[in-house]
Design a protein around this motif. Structure first.
Motif, PDB file in Angstrom:
ATOM      1  N   GLN A  13       0.817  -1.209   0.000  1.00  0.00           N
ATOM      2  CA  GLN A  13       0.000   0.000   0.000  1.00  0.00           C
ATOM      3  C   GLN A  13       0.855   1.266   0.000  1.00  0.00           C
ATOM      4  O   GLN A  13       0.482   2.276  -0.598  1.00  0.00           O
ATOM      5  CB  GLN A  13      -0.947   0.012   1.203  1.00  0.00           C
ATOM      6  N   SER A  14       2.001   1.208   0.688  1.00  0.00           N
ATOM      7  CA  SER A  14       2.869   2.392   0.728  1.00  0.00           C
ATOM      8  C   SER A  14       3.454   2.675  -0.652  1.00  0.00           C
ATOM      9  O   SER A  14       3.604   3.843  -1.045  1.00  0.00           O
ATOM     10  CB  SER A  14       3.993   2.188   1.749  1.00  0.00           C
ATOM     11  N   GLN A  15       3.776   1.629  -1.392  1.00  0.00           N
ATOM     12  CA  GLN A  15       4.276   1.809  -2.755  1.00  0.00           C
ATOM     13  C   GLN A  15       3.182   2.382  -3.649  1.00  0.00           C
ATOM     14  O   GLN A  15       3.446   3.262  -4.477  1.00  0.00           O
ATOM     15  CB  GLN A  15       4.770   0.480  -3.318  1.00  0.00           C
ATOM     16  N   TRP A  16       1.965   1.892  -3.471  1.00  0.00           N
ATOM     17  CA  TRP A  16       0.822   2.433  -4.226  1.00  0.00           C
ATOM     18  C   TRP A  16       0.655   3.922  -3.952  1.00  0.00           C
ATOM     19  O   TRP A  16       0.448   4.719  -4.879  1.00  0.00           O
ATOM     20  CB  TRP A  16      -0.456   1.679  -3.842  1.00  0.00           C
ATOM     21  N   PHE A  17       0.741   4.314  -2.672  1.00  0.00           N
ATOM     22  CA  PHE A  17       0.586   5.726  -2.315  1.00  0.00           C
ATOM     23  C   PHE A  17       1.673   6.572  -2.976  1.00  0.00           C
ATOM     24  O   PHE A  17       1.393   7.620  -3.552  1.00  0.00           O
ATOM     25  CB  PHE A  17       0.642   5.899  -0.794  1.00  0.00           C
ATOM     26  N   ARG A  18       2.908   6.095  -2.903  1.00  0.00           N
ATOM     27  CA  ARG A  18       4.016   6.829  -3.520  1.00  0.00           C
ATOM     28  C   ARG A  18       3.803   6.984  -5.028  1.00  0.00           C
ATOM     29  O   ARG A  18       3.914   8.089  -5.569  1.00  0.00           O
ATOM     30  CB  ARG A  18       5.334   6.106  -3.266  1.00  0.00           C
ATOM     31  N   ASP A  19       3.499   5.893  -5.692  1.00  0.00           N
ATOM     32  CA  ASP A  19       3.392   5.910  -7.148  1.00  0.00           C
ATOM     33  C   ASP A  19       2.173   6.685  -7.637  1.00  0.00           C
ATOM     34  O   ASP A  19       2.173   7.220  -8.753  1.00  0.00           O
ATOM     35  CB  ASP A  19       3.328   4.481  -7.694  1.00  0.00           C
ATOM     36  N   THR A  20       1.122   6.768  -6.823  1.00  0.00           N
ATOM     37  CA  THR A  20      -0.126   7.402  -7.236  1.00  0.00           C
ATOM     38  C   THR A  20      -0.194   8.876  -6.871  1.00  0.00           C
ATOM     39  O   THR A  20      -0.727   9.690  -7.637  1.00  0.00           O
ATOM     40  CB  THR A  20      -1.329   6.664  -6.602  1.00  0.00           C
ATOM     41  N   PHE A  77     -11.419   7.564   5.770  1.00  0.00           N
ATOM     42  CA  PHE A  77     -12.568   7.981   6.574  1.00  0.00           C
ATOM     43  C   PHE A  77     -12.207   9.157   7.470  1.00  0.00           C
ATOM     44  O   PHE A  77     -11.183   9.141   8.152  1.00  0.00           O
ATOM     45  CB  PHE A  77     -13.037   6.799   7.427  1.00  0.00           C
ATOM     46  N   GLY A  78     -13.086  10.162   7.484  1.00  0.00           N
ATOM     47  CA  GLY A  78     -12.883  11.332   8.336  1.00  0.00           C
ATOM     48  C   GLY A  78     -12.222  12.499   7.629  1.00  0.00           C
ATOM     49  O   GLY A  78     -11.853  13.485   8.266  1.00  0.00           O
ATOM     50  N   LEU A  79     -12.054  12.403   6.315  1.00  0.00           N
ATOM     51  CA  LEU A  79     -11.350  13.440   5.554  1.00  0.00           C
ATOM     52  C   LEU A  79     -12.101  14.772   5.613  1.00  0.00           C
ATOM     53  O   LEU A  79     -13.320  14.827   5.427  1.00  0.00           O
ATOM     54  CB  LEU A  79     -11.204  12.986   4.100  1.00  0.00           C
ATOM     55  N   SER A  80     -11.366  15.849   5.878  1.00  0.00           N
ATOM     56  CA  SER A  80     -11.960  17.183   5.969  1.00  0.00           C
ATOM     57  C   SER A  80     -11.007  18.222   5.377  1.00  0.00           C
ATOM     58  O   SER A  80      -9.867  17.905   5.025  1.00  0.00           O
ATOM     59  CB  SER A  80     -12.255  17.535   7.436  1.00  0.00           C
ATOM     60  N   PHE A  81     -11.486  19.454   5.304  1.00  0.00           N
ATOM     61  CA  PHE A  81     -10.643  20.546   4.812  1.00  0.00           C
ATOM     62  C   PHE A  81      -9.449  20.785   5.731  1.00  0.00           C
ATOM     63  O   PHE A  81      -8.480  21.440   5.345  1.00  0.00           O
ATOM     64  CB  PHE A  81     -11.453  21.845   4.695  1.00  0.00           C
ATOM     65  N   ASN A  82      -9.507  20.257   6.930  1.00  0.00           N
ATOM     66  CA  ASN A  82      -8.441  20.447   7.906  1.00  0.00           C
ATOM     67  C   ASN A  82      -7.232  19.569   7.628  1.00  0.00           C
ATOM     68  O   ASN A  82      -6.160  19.782   8.186  1.00  0.00           O
ATOM     69  CB  ASN A  82      -8.985  20.144   9.309  1.00  0.00           C
ATOM     70  N   HIS A  83      -7.404  18.564   6.746  1.00  0.00           N
ATOM     71  CA  HIS A  83      -6.329  17.601   6.515  1.00  0.00           C
ATOM     72  C   HIS A  83      -5.413  18.013   5.375  1.00  0.00           C
ATOM     73  O   HIS A  83      -5.850  18.606   4.389  1.00  0.00           O
ATOM     74  CB  HIS A  83      -6.928  16.217   6.236  1.00  0.00           C
ATOM     75  N   THR A  84      -4.153  17.672   5.539  1.00  0.00           N
ATOM     76  CA  THR A  84      -3.131  17.973   4.545  1.00  0.00           C
ATOM     77  C   THR A  84      -2.628  16.681   3.914  1.00  0.00           C
ATOM     78  O   THR A  84      -2.967  15.585   4.372  1.00  0.00           O
ATOM     79  CB  THR A  84      -1.942  18.697   5.198  1.00  0.00           C
ATOM     80  N   LYS A  85      -1.793  16.825   2.913  1.00  0.00           N
ATOM     81  CA  LYS A  85      -1.179  15.648   2.300  1.00  0.00           C
ATOM     82  C   LYS A  85      -0.333  14.891   3.314  1.00  0.00           C
ATOM     83  O   LYS A  85      -0.284  13.653   3.292  1.00  0.00           O
ATOM     84  CB  LYS A  85      -0.327  16.061   1.099  1.00  0.00           C
ATOM     85  N   ALA A  86       0.303  15.618   4.210  1.00  0.00           N
ATOM     86  CA  ALA A  86       1.103  14.967   5.254  1.00  0.00           C
ATOM     87  C   ALA A  86       0.229  14.100   6.139  1.00  0.00           C
ATOM     88  O   ALA A  86       0.622  12.994   6.537  1.00  0.00           O
ATOM     89  CB  ALA A  86       1.824  16.022   6.098  1.00  0.00           C
ATOM     90  N   ASP A  87      -0.974  14.571   6.461  1.00  0.00           N
ATOM     91  CA  ASP A  87      -1.902  13.777   7.268  1.00  0.00           C
ATOM     92  C   ASP A  87      -2.317  12.506   6.540  1.00  0.00           C
ATOM     93  O   ASP A  87      -2.417  11.430   7.141  1.00  0.00           O
ATOM     94  CB  ASP A  87      -3.143  14.597   7.614  1.00  0.00           C
ATOM     95  N   ILE A  88      -2.565  12.634   5.240  1.00  0.00           N
ATOM     96  CA  ILE A  88      -2.967  11.466   4.454  1.00  0.00           C
ATOM     97  C   ILE A  88      -1.829  10.451   4.396  1.00  0.00           C
ATOM     98  O   ILE A  88      -2.041   9.246   4.552  1.00  0.00           O
ATOM     99  CB  ILE A  88      -3.405  11.890   3.037  1.00  0.00           C
ATOM    100  N   ALA A  89      -0.612  10.937   4.194  1.00  0.00           N
ATOM    101  CA  ALA A  89       0.546  10.039   4.146  1.00  0.00           C
ATOM    102  C   ALA A  89       0.716   9.318   5.471  1.00  0.00           C
ATOM    103  O   ALA A  89       0.985   8.110   5.505  1.00  0.00           O
ATOM    104  CB  ALA A  89       1.807  10.827   3.806  1.00  0.00           C
TER     105      ALA A  89
END
Length: 222
Positions: A13-20, A77-89
């Motif tokens: 999954q981490s490779q998928w996140f990086r590549d996508t 789940f829980g995604l909001s305008f408060n979240h950044t790419k760093a939070d998603i990573a």
């Protein structure tokens, strides 16, 4: 693997996140000769434990043991305008660990006592991810020397076969070399215990309503 210990590797999954999602990090890495994952780690370090309440369920290609659901799919789940790419990573890292915690809890339910965990694979190069794992599992986590786990397993079995070692436990003691250890942070563990309960609730809710089956049917027909 030996008594009271388990070895786990981080997943694709981490490779998928990086590549996508990380074209920029990959491009910067090419210019600076730095691994893209190292750049992602620096971003993850900007986010705090729990990713501001963002949960990633990493079932991108079904759910394996103990849930065993071929139609399970990934959830953010829980995604909001408060979240950044760093939070998603960071949520991706945490979500993968929550899935492994699922496996650990299933083994414990079956009566298997696990006191210590050893982690292997390329993901162990990430110190921040190693610490997340210790915090999520609530146990000391050790890194090991090799990242070629399949080859190591074959070599261990070969050693038993030719009589160098009497069993898998002796082979593990002689061929698995610990390179580092991470202790769980009790405050972070509290956050991850709560996040795991949400993880379980979200999965159960989606399953009970049949949404996984419906989305797979849609994916197969569009």
């Amino acid at each position: 693997m030996d008594n009271g210990r388990r070895i786990f590797g981080c997943s694709k999954q981490s490779q998928w996140f990086r590549d996508t999602f990380c074209d920029l990090e990959i491009a910067i890495g090419r210019l600076t000769k730095e691994n893209a994952y190292q750049i992602i780690d620096k971003e993850v370090d900007l986010s705090k434990c729990g990713s501001k309440g963002l949960l990633f369920i990493p079932h991108l290609a079904s759910a394996g043991s103990p849930r065993n659901n071929e139609n399970a799919r990934g959830v953010l789940f829980g995604l909001s305008f408060n979240h950044t790419k760093a939070d998603i990573a960071r949520a991706v890292m945490e979500g993968i660990c929550l899935e492994i915690k699922d496996m650990i809890k299933a083994e414990e339910k079956a009566g298997i006592k696990i006191e210590q965990l050893r982690i292997a694979g390329g993901g162990t190069k990430s110190k921040i991810w190693n610490q997340i794992q210790a915090d999520v599992y609530g146990r000391p986590v050790q890194t090991v020397q090799t990242s070629e786990n399949a080859s190591l397993g074959v070599a261990m079995l070969a050693g038993i076969g030719v009589g160098i070692f009497k069993d898998i436990y002796e082979a593990a003691e002689n061929m698995i070399h610990v390179t580092g250890e991470y202790q769980p942070n009790s405050e972070n563990k509290k956050v991850y215990d709560e996040l795991y309960e949400i993880y379980d609730s979200v999965y159960q809710g989606i399953t009970e309503k049949g949404a996984y089956n419906k989305i797979v049917n849609l994916q197969n027909n569009i």
